[in-house]
Design an enzyme around this catalytic site. Structure first.
Site, short mmCIF file in Angstrom:
data_model
loop_
_atom_site.label_atom_id
_atom_site.label_comp_id
_atom_site.label_asym_id
_atom_site.label_seq_id
_atom_site.Cartn_x
_atom_site.Cartn_y
_atom_site.Cartn_z
N CYS A 144 -25.21 -6.81 9.39
CA CYS A 144 -24.10 -7.71 9.05
C CYS A 144 -22.76 -6.97 9.22
O CYS A 144 -22.40 -6.60 10.33
CB CYS A 144 -24.30 -8.28 7.64
SG CYS A 144 -23.24 -9.70 7.29
N HIS A 202 -29.35 -10.64 8.15
CA HIS A 202 -29.95 -9.72 7.17
C HIS A 202 -31.47 -9.72 7.33
O HIS A 202 -32.14 -10.64 6.86
CB HIS A 202 -29.61 -10.18 5.74
CG HIS A 202 -28.18 -9.99 5.38
ND1 HIS A 202 -27.72 -8.86 4.77
CD2 HIS A 202 -27.10 -10.79 5.57
CE1 HIS A 202 -26.41 -8.96 4.59
NE2 HIS A 202 -26.02 -10.12 5.08
N GLU A 246 -33.64 -7.99 5.83
CA GLU A 246 -34.29 -7.85 4.51
C GLU A 246 -34.37 -9.18 3.76
O GLU A 246 -35.10 -9.29 2.77
CB GLU A 246 -33.58 -6.78 3.67
CG GLU A 246 -32.27 -7.20 3.02
CD GLU A 246 -31.04 -7.23 3.92
OE1 GLU A 246 -29.94 -7.40 3.39
OE2 GLU A 246 -31.19 -7.09 5.16
#
Length: 201
Positions: free
Chosen positions: A79, A180, A182
């Site tokens: 990001c 992202h 994750e």
């Protein structure tokens, strides 16, 4: 065991990232000082926030990151972390790390900003980072700006939101994702798995 460093430069939720890498059974650390970072196999630049503020904090890592990259460490910018790999941003003053040549600009006004939520990627170039990930896979985004690399060869995948923008970039041992991983479910996990496989080779 793969050694992973998450750089804490004052932005973003680092603990969700830390938990992901713990699940991969890596030796993961969070550090706010550029000490011995060349000892790590994978260095993560996380971040959600303002480019100007982040650029002030990350500048102390610049030389150490350059040395780590030369020594073979893999760097992943996520990001805002991906945007910091470039030279400058319309978001404000301050210099990026200039690891990749290019700039960061605002998303078009015709769409709702920030771009938050799930969106697809369109693969434009085969790469080991996206092995097993289909064209059109969904990832989670949260951003108002996007990168324009000078060298278009670094673009691995794009995403459309008002216009096409790079959502995955790769150059030698430097990688960036505008989304992202994750927070992106199975395909986010797969991308990180691919990254770790590269290190274990």
């Amino acid at each position: 065991m793969v050694k992973v460093l998450i750089i804490d430069y004052g932005v973003g939720n680092l603990f969700s990232l830390e938990n992901v890498f713990k699940k991969f059974k890596t030796d993961v650390k969070i550090l706010s000082k550029p000490k011995n970072i060349q000892e790590y196999d994978l260095i993560i630049l996380p971040g959600v926030g303002n480019f100007s503020e982040a650029s002030k904090n990350i500048k102390y890592f610049k030389k150490y990151l350059e040395d780590a990259i030369k020594n073979g460490s893999i760097v992943l910018g996520i990001c805002l972390g991906m945007q910091l790999l470039f030279s400058k941003s319309e978001e404000g003053k301050g210099e990026g790390l200039k690891i990749l040549d290019g700039k960061v600009v605002k998303l078009p006004n015709k769409v709702k900003i920030p771009h938050i939520g799930w969106n697809t990627i369109q693969i434009v170039k085969n790469h080991e980072l996206i092995n097993g990930i289909p064209d059109g896979a969904f990832y989670y985004f949260a951003h108002s700006y996007y990168s324009i690399p000078k060298n278009k060869e670094v673009i691995i995948a794009e995403t459309y939101y008002g216009k096409n923008f790079p959502s995955i970039v790769a150059w030698k041992n430097v990688y960036g994702t505008q989304f992202h991983p994750e927070k992106s479910g199975k395909y986010g996990t797969k991308l990180l798995e691919n990254l770790l496989k590269n290190i274990k080779k």
